[in-house]
Design a protein around this motif. Structure first.
Motif, PDB file in Angstrom:
ATOM      1  N   THR A 123       0.818  -1.331   0.104  1.00  0.00           N
ATOM      2  CA  THR A 123       0.118   0.238   0.088  1.00  0.00           C
ATOM      3  C   THR A 123       0.917   1.298  -0.073  1.00  0.00           C
ATOM      4  N   TRP A 136      -3.858   4.065  -1.575  1.00  0.00           N
ATOM      5  CA  TRP A 136      -3.790   3.178  -2.738  1.00  0.00           C
ATOM      6  C   TRP A 136      -3.100   1.703  -2.310  1.00  0.00           C
ATOM      7  N   ASP A 137      -3.367   0.718  -3.122  1.00  0.00           N
ATOM      8  CA  ASP A 137      -2.967  -0.628  -3.168  1.00  0.00           C
ATOM      9  C   ASP A 137      -2.308  -1.063  -4.766  1.00  0.00           C
ATOM     10  N   GLN A 144      -8.036   3.541  -2.681  1.00  0.00           N
ATOM     11  CA  GLN A 144      -8.777   2.740  -1.639  1.00  0.00           C
ATOM     12  C   GLN A 144      -9.303   3.895  -0.414  1.00  0.00           C
TER      13      GLN A 144
END
Length: 315
Positions: A123, A136-137, A144
């Motif tokens: 992440t 984010w991932d 996310q």
């Protein structure tokens, strides 16, 4: 060799890369095992350096987007970076092996000014001039999570990846549980200073006890990561032009390194603030400076890149 006043004072340029870039280096990152360094430049180039051999290992260009805020992921052949142009605000996941974009991350509506990869998971977080922080991932292009800040946000993770930190004006730091950020900050620090400050970067020490904050002024702040108390400020460098100048801890947290507009690198004792060395050798603003996480060497960049090593024998 231990990092001491003597070894730091003896540091000299062991390798100088004069011709690799024709514009300033805007960001750099060591891979976690210290074997590689990646740099991004305003000339739209990405350079990968092998620290053991002291050679340039690979050169990649990002002519369409430009490149900024370069960061290694957990794989030594993949990096994250931001765009550096006037029309694109996406983040990109790039394979250095075959120079292919693995994923684009779109959502920000203005320039991304801060980017941090989680030290433990796939992440990462980004802060933008659109006054948002996005989570984010790497495995999906979908954002996310989003936090709306009312100022330019600077972001960082603690060494365990458990705490997500944001620095926002005016003089404010907010800490979140990285897995429950939507519950809001569990603590907020207000930094006492004579003037409102604009943050440009934030880093935790490896032991998690301190946070280092750079500003658009000639002032770097060291604060206690638990209570927000200002422990030290470092001011013996030049930043007259509101420049973004990087500062970093040594791996043992005992020293702080910082760049300067006059082409020097300054090193201070972390807790006392005493300046123990000034390294000269650059011919323009030193915007990037980091100590290798595993080896007795440092790197600094203007439009040239310098590898610094001690000149005294190992005692």
């Amino acid at each position: 060799m231990r990092i001491t006043d003597l070894s730091i004072s003896s540091m000299g340029i062991g390798k100088l890369f004069k011709e690799d870039n024709n514009a300033p280096i805007n960001s750099m990152d060591f891979y976690k095992d210290g074997s590689l360094l990646v740099t991004a430049s305003d000339d739209e180039s990405i350079h990968l350096y092998n620290i053991n051999s002291g050679d340039t290992q690979k050169v990649i260009y990002s002519k369409k987007y430009g490149v900024d805020l370069i960061r290694f992921t957990h794989h030594n052949n993949a990096i994250l970076c931001a765009s550096k142009n006037s029309w694109d605000e996406s983040l990109r996941y790039l394979s250095l092996h075959d120079n292919k974009y693995l994923r684009y991350f779109k959502g920000h509506r203005n320039k991304v000014v801060s980017l941090a990869m989680s030290p433990k998971e796939d992440t990462f977080i980004s802060g933008s001039l659109d006054e948002t922080v996005r989570l984010w991932d790497l495995r999906t292009s979908t954002c996310q999570g989003i936090m709306r800040r009312n100022a330019r946000p600077i972001v960082s993770y603690d060494p365990e990846g458990l705490i997500l930190a944001t620095a926002i004006s005016v003089n404010t730091i907010k800490l979140f549980d990285a897995r429950n950020y939507d519950r809001g900050p569990f603590t907020t620090f207000t930094i006492k200073h004579t003037n409102p400050v604009e943050w440009t970067s934030m880093k935790f020490s490896n032991d998690g006890k301190f946070i280092l904050l750079t500003t658009t002024e000639a002032t770097i702040f060291l604060i206690d990561a638990f209570n927000g108390q200002v422990i030290q400020t470092y001011t013996s460098f030049v930043n007259d032009g509101n420049s973004v100048l990087e500062a970093s801890f040594t791996p043992d947290t005992q020293y702080v390194l910082g760049g300067s507009e006059d082409g020097t690198v300054h090193v201070w004792r972390t807790l006392t603030g005493e300046e123990v060395a000034v390294w000269g050798g650059h011919n323009s603003k030193v915007g990037c400076v980091q100590w290798n996480p595993k080896m007795m060497m440092a790197a600094s960049g203007c439009s040239t890149l310098s590898f610094w090593i001690p000149t005294i024998p190992d005692s």
